[in-house]
Write an enzyme that holds these catalytic residues in place. Structure first.
Site, PDB file in Angstrom:
ATOM      1  N   TRP A  30     -88.113  87.436   8.517  1.00 25.11           N
ATOM      2  CA  TRP A  30     -88.704  86.171   8.021  1.00 25.11           C
ATOM      3  C   TRP A  30     -90.233  86.329   8.076  1.00 25.11           C
ATOM      4  O   TRP A  30     -90.782  86.686   9.123  1.00 25.11           O
ATOM      5  CB  TRP A  30     -88.234  85.032   8.911  1.00 25.11           C
ATOM      6  CG  TRP A  30     -88.780  83.682   8.544  1.00 25.11           C
ATOM      7  CD1 TRP A  30     -88.771  83.092   7.316  1.00 25.11           C
ATOM      8  CD2 TRP A  30     -89.405  82.743   9.444  1.00 25.11           C
ATOM      9  NE1 TRP A  30     -89.347  81.852   7.396  1.00 25.11           N
ATOM     10  CE2 TRP A  30     -89.737  81.611   8.675  1.00 25.11           C
ATOM     11  CE3 TRP A  30     -89.692  82.750  10.805  1.00 25.11           C
ATOM     12  CZ2 TRP A  30     -90.355  80.498   9.238  1.00 25.11           C
ATOM     13  CZ3 TRP A  30     -90.305  81.653  11.361  1.00 25.11           C
ATOM     14  CH2 TRP A  30     -90.633  80.532  10.581  1.00 25.11           C
ATOM     15  N   ASP A  48     -84.185  84.966  17.936  1.00 24.98           N
ATOM     16  CA  ASP A  48     -84.511  83.864  17.037  1.00 24.98           C
ATOM     17  C   ASP A  48     -83.188  83.339  16.502  1.00 24.98           C
ATOM     18  O   ASP A  48     -82.502  84.023  15.735  1.00 24.98           O
ATOM     19  CB  ASP A  48     -85.410  84.367  15.903  1.00 24.98           C
ATOM     20  CG  ASP A  48     -85.846  83.231  14.984  1.00 24.98           C
ATOM     21  OD1 ASP A  48     -85.394  82.090  15.188  1.00 24.98           O
ATOM     22  OD2 ASP A  48     -86.628  83.493  14.046  1.00 24.98           O
ATOM     23  N   LYS A  68     -81.319  73.862  10.243  1.00 22.78           N
ATOM     24  CA  LYS A  68     -80.204  74.197   9.330  1.00 22.78           C
ATOM     25  C   LYS A  68     -78.891  73.587   9.804  1.00 22.78           C
ATOM     26  O   LYS A  68     -78.204  72.923   9.041  1.00 22.78           O
ATOM     27  CB  LYS A  68     -80.038  75.711   9.219  1.00 22.78           C
ATOM     28  CG  LYS A  68     -81.300  76.514   9.258  1.00 22.78           C
ATOM     29  CD  LYS A  68     -82.036  76.498   7.954  1.00 22.78           C
ATOM     30  CE  LYS A  68     -83.442  77.022   8.187  1.00 22.78           C
ATOM     31  NZ  LYS A  68     -84.057  77.582   7.035  1.00 22.78           N
TER      32      LYS A  68
HETATM   33  N1  PGU Z   1     -86.565  81.747  12.106  1.00 24.67           N
HETATM   34  C1  PGU Z   1     -85.949  82.158  10.994  1.00 24.67           C
HETATM   35  C2  PGU Z   1     -85.265  83.462  10.987  1.00 24.67           C
HETATM   36  C3  PGU Z   1     -85.966  81.343   9.855  1.00 24.67           C
HETATM   37  O1  PGU Z   1     -85.351  81.756   8.758  1.00 24.67           O
HETATM   38  C4  PGU Z   1     -86.632  80.109   9.887  1.00 24.67           C
HETATM   39  C5  PGU Z   1     -86.699  79.223   8.680  1.00 24.67           C
HETATM   40  C6  PGU Z   1     -87.238  79.728  11.086  1.00 24.67           C
HETATM   41  C7  PGU Z   1     -87.185  80.578  12.176  1.00 24.67           C
HETATM   42  C8  PGU Z   1     -87.984  78.443  11.294  1.00 24.67           C
HETATM   43  O2  PGU Z   1     -87.395  77.337  10.832  1.00 24.67           O
HETATM   44  P1  PGU Z   1     -87.807  75.885  11.354  1.00 24.67           P
HETATM   45  O3  PGU Z   1     -87.717  75.035  10.158  1.00 24.67           O
HETATM   46  O4  PGU Z   1     -89.166  75.977  11.923  1.00 24.67           O
HETATM   47  O5  PGU Z   1     -86.790  75.577  12.400  1.00 24.67           O
HETATM   48  N2  PGU Z   1     -86.724  79.818   7.458  1.00 24.67           N
HETATM   49  C9  PGU Z   1     -86.394  79.150   6.238  1.00 24.67           C
HETATM   50  C10 PGU Z   1     -87.129  77.850   6.036  1.00 24.67           C
HETATM   51  C11 PGU Z   1     -88.394  77.856   5.262  1.00 24.67           C
HETATM   52  C12 PGU Z   1     -89.523  78.471   6.029  1.00 24.67           C
HETATM   53  O6  PGU Z   1     -89.919  79.583   5.648  1.00 24.67           O
HETATM   54  O7  PGU Z   1     -89.985  77.862   7.006  1.00 24.67           O
HETATM   55  C13 PGU Z   1     -86.479  80.123   5.083  1.00 24.67           C
HETATM   56  O8  PGU Z   1     -86.238  79.700   3.949  1.00 24.67           O
HETATM   57  O9  PGU Z   1     -86.692  81.315   5.317  1.00 24.67           O
END
Ligand code: PGU
Length: 480
Positions: free
Chosen positions: A210, A291, A327
């Site tokens: 990510w 994570d 999510k």
């Molecule tokens: N860790 C991972 C692996 C993630 O994919 C995401 C969110 C987070 C942490 C953090 O999410 P929080 O909303 O702070 O709980 N990834 C999504 C959401 C969009 C973003 O980039 O924040 C995504 O689409 O990759």
């Protein structure tokens, strides 16, 4: 206005007047006022000029050095911030912005990892609605500040959700948990804590990962390195590369592991591979940081998706865990998550907790209460909890059914290449393998919004649009 005309505020009324205008004050008073105003303006002018020199702007000085003419401000309108460069759009959230601006009726947003219903709409879970109704009716609730570490019952329930209520570390008081601003906030607190109390160690991130991971850790003072994770040739895990890189990492390094449903690849280690990774982490005395942003989204089963974390904790390791309810409870905008440190003894847990508070206090003082109260009501009320578990399973199942729908639509079209990875990958995303030019075609020609690395959020696919998506992929593969 001549260059000697200076605008100054009227001493009593605060109104602006020209230096030549009469104010009703005596000549002496006027000249005293004027001297006072000019010396004040001298100071302001000098400060602005120093700031501008510091920023390295080549534009004209805001105030002439001799201060004879504040008119220069009028003549060259501009901003102290002229030199601030435009930042690029965010690789994930920027996709949503571009999607919103597109007026095409067939557009699809597969960029952000956010669940959509079969109608393509955002979903508020029934269990969340039920919890909120209970909250509205609960007159004992108030809007006082939470403590720095957040809602204590929420924290207890969160560590039990990821570790299991019967976990020895939980029972022995060896887990410190604070409420965080979703998963991102948990990572940020962890990063700053590590940057302070675990100086010198780098965090190893899977390649790819990510994108925000790469920014969060340096901001907390932790250097970032990477370990091999994904093999584009097999579209699977580069398990050998992963083990080699972890073995080569200096003892004590931090290893970031996606607890389940790896983002962006959708490729997770098997149970046996996790056991091997655990062996390496133990032997090399690495510090695992999990994570966990997708508990429930990989298999539809909350306990099953926590297995890797539990395996490490039950092996007696000290572990850091970042949880998000964005999510699995659909609480994206509530910004609710948790950070836990599993440590060797309860005394250390207390000290760690006190220092997590030290990180939080100057950052945002204390967290918001609404999201935590929702989670608390879902996890502590049997009826709400059972309803939620079914809803998580429902979301995971719909995503899996979209994998089948897209895969069979591509097969029908005879799209060149093997698309089995759509079926095999786990969680919210498919790492399609489309290259950058093909992704651009998907967006520009077909109005399908996705991240430039070729990731699509399967949660954004609907039965009605699977065919359309397959046709867009087919065209991009054949023609780009
Ligand atoms: N860790 C991972 C692996 C993630 O994919 C995401 C969110 C987070 C942490 C953090 O999410 P929080 O909303 O702070 O709980 N990834 C999504 C959401 C969009 C973003 O980039 O924040 C995504 O689409 O990759």
């Amino acid at each position: 206005m001549s260059s000697l005309d200076v605008q100054m505020p009227h001493a009593k009324s605060g109104n602006w007047f020209r230096s030549g205008e009469t104010t009703g004050a005596s000549g002496d008073t006027r000249s005293q006022m004027r001297r006072f105003k000019l010396s004040t303006m001298d100071k302001v002018g000098n400060r602005l000029n120093k700031l501008q020199a510091h920023l390295g702007s080549e534009s004209e000085l805001l105030v002439a050095p001799n201060n004879t003419s504040a008119v220069a401000v009028e003549a060259t309108p501009g901003s102290i911030w002229n030199g601030v460069p435009q930042a690029p759009p965010d690789p994930i959230l920027g996709v949503s912005e571009a999607f919103k601006a597109d007026k095409d009726g067939s557009k699809m947003n597969l960029g952000v990892g956010a669940y959509r219903t079969e109608e393509g709409k955002p979903l508020v879970l029934n269990s969340v609605r039920a919890a909120e109704r209970q909250m509205v009716a609960d007159m004992s609730l108030n809007k006082e500040y939470l403590g720095i570490g957040g809602n204590p019952n929420f924290c207890k329930l969160s560590r039990e959700l990821i570790l299991g209520a019967d976990c020895a570390a939980v029972r022995e008081g060896r887990v410190s948990t604070v409420q965080s601003l979703s998963g991102t906030g948990a990572l940020r607190i962890a990063a700053e804590f590590l940057g302070t109390f675990y100086k010198g160690a780098a965090v190893y991130l899977p390649n790819p990962t990510w994108g925000n991971h790469k920014k969060i850790f340096p901001n907390g003072g932790v250097a970032v390195k990477s370990y091999r994770y994904y093999n584009p040739a097999t579209r699977g895990l580069d398990f050998q590369g992963l083990c080699e890189d972890l073995c080569a990492a200096p003892a004590g390094s931090i290893i970031l592991l996606h607890a389940c449903a790896h983002n962006p690849t959708g490729v997770d280690p098997t149970h046996e591979q996790w056991a091997e990774i655990l062996k390496v982490v133990k032997a090399k005395q690495l510090l695992p940081l999990f994570d966990s942003a997708y508990q429930g989204f990989a298999s539809g089963d909350l306990d099953r998706d926590a297995q890797a974390v539990r395996m490490f904790v039950n092996a007696g390791l000290e572990v850091i865990i970042c949880q998000s309810y964005a999510k699995n409870m659909g609480l994206y905008g509530e910004r609710i998550g948790a950070l836990s440190f599993v440590v060797a003894d309860a005394g250390v847990a207390k000290k760690v907790y006190s220092q997590m508070q030290q990180v939080i206090r100057p950052m945002y003082s204390n967290p918001p209460m609404h999201g935590a109260a929702i989670v608390e009501r879902i996890l502590s009320n049997k009826e709400n909890y059972e309803a939620w578990k079914l809803e998580v399973k429902g979301m995971a199942d719909r995503i899996i059914s979209m994998r089948t729908a897209l895969h069979s639509a591509l097969q029908k079209l005879g799209t060149p290449g093997n698309w089995d990875h759509i079926l095999n990958q786990i969680g919210m995303f498919t790492f399609t393998g489309l290259n950058s030019a093909q992704v651009t075609n998907m967006t520009k020609k077909h109005h399908v919004y996705m991240t430039q690395d070729g990731r699509i959020s399967m949660a954004g696919v609907t039965a009605a649009k699977a065919q359309y998506l397959a046709a867009a992929i087919d065209d991009s593969v054949r023609n780009c």
